[in-house]
Design a protein around this motif. Structure first.
Motif, mmCIF file in Angstrom:
data_model
loop_
_atom_site.group_PDB
_atom_site.id
_atom_site.type_symbol
_atom_site.label_atom_id
_atom_site.label_comp_id
_atom_site.label_asym_id
_atom_site.label_seq_id
_atom_site.Cartn_x
_atom_site.Cartn_y
_atom_site.Cartn_z
ATOM 1 N N UNK A 133 0.713 -1.305 -0.013
ATOM 2 C CA UNK A 133 0.008 0.014 -0.041
ATOM 3 C C UNK A 133 0.834 1.198 -0.107
ATOM 4 N N UNK A 134 1.946 1.358 0.694
ATOM 5 C CA UNK A 134 2.529 2.497 0.763
ATOM 6 C C UNK A 134 3.510 2.663 -0.489
ATOM 7 N N UNK A 135 4.253 1.616 -1.046
ATOM 8 C CA UNK A 135 5.088 1.805 -2.088
ATOM 9 C C UNK A 135 4.700 1.085 -3.273
ATOM 10 N N UNK A 136 4.012 0.164 -3.317
ATOM 11 C CA UNK A 136 3.588 -0.612 -4.486
ATOM 12 C C UNK A 136 4.692 -1.952 -4.697
ATOM 13 N N UNK A 137 5.604 -2.222 -3.539
ATOM 14 C CA UNK A 137 6.389 -3.396 -3.462
ATOM 15 C C UNK A 137 5.598 -4.497 -3.226
ATOM 16 N N UNK A 138 6.071 -5.614 -4.147
ATOM 17 C CA UNK A 138 5.713 -6.990 -3.817
ATOM 18 C C UNK A 138 6.639 -7.880 -2.646
ATOM 19 N N UNK A 139 6.015 -8.613 -1.980
ATOM 20 C CA UNK A 139 6.574 -9.303 -0.908
ATOM 21 C C UNK A 139 6.561 -10.874 -1.116
ATOM 22 N N UNK A 140 7.602 -11.584 -1.031
ATOM 23 C CA UNK A 140 7.554 -13.119 -1.085
ATOM 24 C C UNK A 140 8.060 -13.644 0.352
ATOM 25 N N UNK A 141 6.929 -14.266 0.641
ATOM 26 C CA UNK A 141 7.246 -14.839 2.201
ATOM 27 C C UNK A 141 7.517 -16.474 2.164
ATOM 28 N N UNK A 142 8.962 -16.671 2.309
ATOM 29 C CA UNK A 142 9.226 -18.045 2.478
ATOM 30 C C UNK A 142 9.165 -18.571 3.931
ATOM 31 N N UNK A 143 8.454 -19.822 3.968
ATOM 32 C CA UNK A 143 8.237 -20.528 5.219
ATOM 33 C C UNK A 143 9.583 -21.245 5.513
ATOM 34 N N UNK A 144 10.021 -21.104 6.984
ATOM 35 C CA UNK A 144 11.169 -21.669 7.427
ATOM 36 C C UNK A 144 11.042 -23.155 7.327
ATOM 37 N N UNK A 145 11.890 -23.804 7.280
ATOM 38 C CA UNK A 145 11.897 -25.361 7.625
ATOM 39 C C UNK A 145 11.820 -25.475 9.095
ATOM 40 N N UNK A 146 10.962 -26.478 9.693
ATOM 41 C CA UNK A 146 10.689 -26.594 11.026
ATOM 42 C C UNK A 146 9.441 -25.844 11.208
ATOM 43 N N UNK A 147 9.014 -24.979 10.654
ATOM 44 C CA UNK A 147 7.815 -24.038 10.908
ATOM 45 C C UNK A 147 6.807 -24.281 9.915
ATOM 46 N N UNK A 148 5.495 -23.797 10.633
ATOM 47 C CA UNK A 148 4.216 -24.140 9.569
ATOM 48 C C UNK A 148 3.928 -25.575 9.299
ATOM 49 N N UNK A 149 3.734 -25.370 7.724
ATOM 50 C CA UNK A 149 3.466 -26.721 7.214
ATOM 51 C C UNK A 149 5.043 -27.569 7.095
ATOM 52 N N UNK A 150 5.932 -27.015 7.335
ATOM 53 C CA UNK A 150 7.359 -27.776 7.260
ATOM 54 C C UNK A 150 7.727 -28.123 8.752
ATOM 55 N N UNK A 151 7.003 -28.083 9.823
ATOM 56 C CA UNK A 151 7.168 -28.398 11.100
ATOM 57 C C UNK A 151 7.031 -29.909 11.309
ATOM 58 N N UNK A 152 8.095 -30.520 11.783
ATOM 59 C CA UNK A 152 8.113 -31.953 11.930
ATOM 60 C C UNK A 152 6.799 -32.360 13.068
ATOM 61 N N UNK A 153 5.982 -33.402 13.029
ATOM 62 C CA UNK A 153 5.139 -33.933 13.679
ATOM 63 C C UNK A 153 5.486 -33.889 15.349
ATOM 64 N N UNK A 154 6.698 -34.295 15.502
ATOM 65 C CA UNK A 154 6.998 -34.420 16.894
ATOM 66 C C UNK A 154 7.293 -32.936 17.845
ATOM 67 N N UNK A 155 7.663 -31.995 17.045
ATOM 68 C CA UNK A 155 8.088 -30.761 17.514
ATOM 69 C C UNK A 155 7.204 -30.076 18.191
#
Length: 459
Positions: A133-155
């Motif tokens: 909104x402020x500048x028209x810049x796009x953003x790409x959000x990378x999900x870290x290993x071990x986080x979110x969908x990439x989180x091991x079940x045991x963690x």
């Protein structure tokens, strides 16, 4: 400068422990350290990820103010260190937020996640959409290993189970960032840059060291190494030291083989940690009853002090307290965060040196080993200098209790020409209330890039 009481209080609210399974498999640490020697050198690393590395878009969402692309690709780390990533982390996932209309250029900023930043909603809401909104810049959000969908079940939540997990995460993000930068270039986006807050800022810094072109970088609330975070910062209280000490004592591979693989900052840190053993208190977990002089933190560097090298089965030669190397000023083991509660005991070490007991030596050998391996894999000085450090704007909180700065080399020393901006307050308050200043620094870095490498300005 003291540390933020809010930082200390907030840490006490979180009860989960870090590294509950210990250091990680010795063979994994060996593989990581060997690979660090490659990704720490841009000339060796620049061709690891092909320019046509495959990236896939799975879903496109059309919204009133933006388009959101969800995509994935296989982490390049899986090709070089097969099996070192958990199965859940092999597939790298990202979200790409684009404006519906571009201005003069198509600038994109890659955001890496900080500690506890699972999935994408936090970065999308607090940084990506405001930037669009402020500048028209796009953003790409990378999900870290071990986080979110990439989180091991045991963690459990964000609590990495092994020390080695943090190093695997870093190696993966370096290569994954390169894959995304290549993909964005192929798709015609420009200029490209990177940012992140806290751990995300540090990971972004490591990633940029391997990019073979000038690139804007804005690491927020991070510094030159993660070692102090887990040895003297408030997060050190969350470390499962008992398990780490137990493994260090029972498996000689850590002392006899792993330490031999440490180079530069890592080896220097380990040796300083061993020197520190002789003058250490009984427990890093004791948090009470210390009477420190008011001017303790402003004490001069004890350049003339000589400390005996301690440790199990080591000879006790004399060693002068180092002035430089991986640290400057106070011993890197004694960070600015020493004025917070978690390691006040460490600061009165000399007064109790004669009362040392064997288990205390083990505790502090483990602490020194932690500092050594952390510096080996996370110290910025163990990686190449960015192609153009003048495009780096670091944003720091003056009273940050999570990210110690005193006693470690500054980023200005390691990356001559970079800019450091200091905010009042601590880590938590800056994260909650200063994200507008983080965004402003990003815009300035991109505009600096355009002014230097193009005749146009984008903002």
């Amino acid at each position: 400068m003291g540390v933020s009481r809010l930082d200390v209080f907030y840490r006490r609210l979180l009860l989960t422990k870090l590294f509950i399974q210990g250091w990680g498999k010795p063979e994994d640490l060996k593989r990581i350290f060997e690979f660090r020697k490659i990704i720490g050198d841009r000339e060796k690393c620049k061709d690891l990820v092909p320019k046509d590395y495959p990236v896939f878009i799975d879903k496109i969402e059309e919204q009133n103010d933006c388009r959101i692309l969800n995509g994935h690709f296989t982490s390049p780390l899986e090709h070089f260190l097969p099996g070192i990533l958990p199965a859940e982390s092999v597939k790298a996932r990202f979200q790409f937020i684009l404006p519906r209309k571009w201005k003069k250029f198509k600038p994109v900023c890659i955001h890496l996640a900080g500690t506890g930043d699972h999935f994408f909603w936090r970065r999308r809401t607090l940084m990506a959409k405001p930037m669009m909104k402020e500048t028209g810049m796009a953003s790409l959000l990378l999900e870290n290993p071990y986080y979110g969908y990439r989180k091991p079940k045991e963690q459990i939540r964000s609590s990495l189970r092994n020390v080695s997990d943090l190093f695997v995460m870093g190696g993966a993000l370096i290569l994954e960032s390169a894959a995304l930068l290549h993909w964005l270039e192929r798709e015609g986006y420009w200029p490209l840059g990177m940012t992140g807050i806290s751990m995300g800022g540090h990971m972004a810094s490591l990633a940029v060291t391997n990019w073979p072109k000038p690139i804007p970088l804005v690491p927020c609330l991070s510094w030159s190494t993660a070692s102090g975070v887990f040895t003297t910062g408030v997060l050190s209280k969350a470390v499962n030291w008992r398990e780490l000490e137990k493994q260090y004592a029972t498996d000689t591979v850590y002392e006899e083989e792993i330490t031999r693989m440490l180079e530069y900052c890592g080896m220097d840190s380990f040796r300083m940690g061993q020197d520190f053993v002789k003058n250490s208190p009984s427990s890093v977990d004791t948090l009470s009853g210390l009477d420190l002089p008011a001017d303790f933190l402003s004490m001069p560097t004890p350049q003339a002090s000589a400390l005996s090298a301690g440790g199990r089965g080591r000879s006790g030669g004399q060693a002068s307290w180092p002035e430089r190397g991986c640290g400057g000023g106070l011993d890197p083991m004694l960070s600015a965060v020493s004025s917070s509660r978690p390691h006040l005991d460490m600061l009165t070490a000399r007064n109790v040196a004669e009362q040392r007991q064997p288990h205390r030596s083990l505790q502090h050998e483990s602490l020194g080993f932690m500092k050594g391996v952390m510096d080996e894999c996370t110290h910025i000085a163990n990686f190449s200098v960015p192609v153009d450090p003048s495009l780096v704007i670091v944003v720091q909180a003056k009273e940050d209790a999570y990210i110690p700065r005193s006693g470690v080399r500054s980023l200005q020393e390691i990356w001559p020409g970079c800019e450091v901006r200091y905010l009042n307050g601590g880590h938590i308050s800056a994260y909650l209330f200063k994200q507008g200043l983080f965004r402003q620094a990003i815009y300035h870095a991109y505009d600096r890039f355009i002014q230097k490498y193009s005749k146009y300005s984008i903002f």
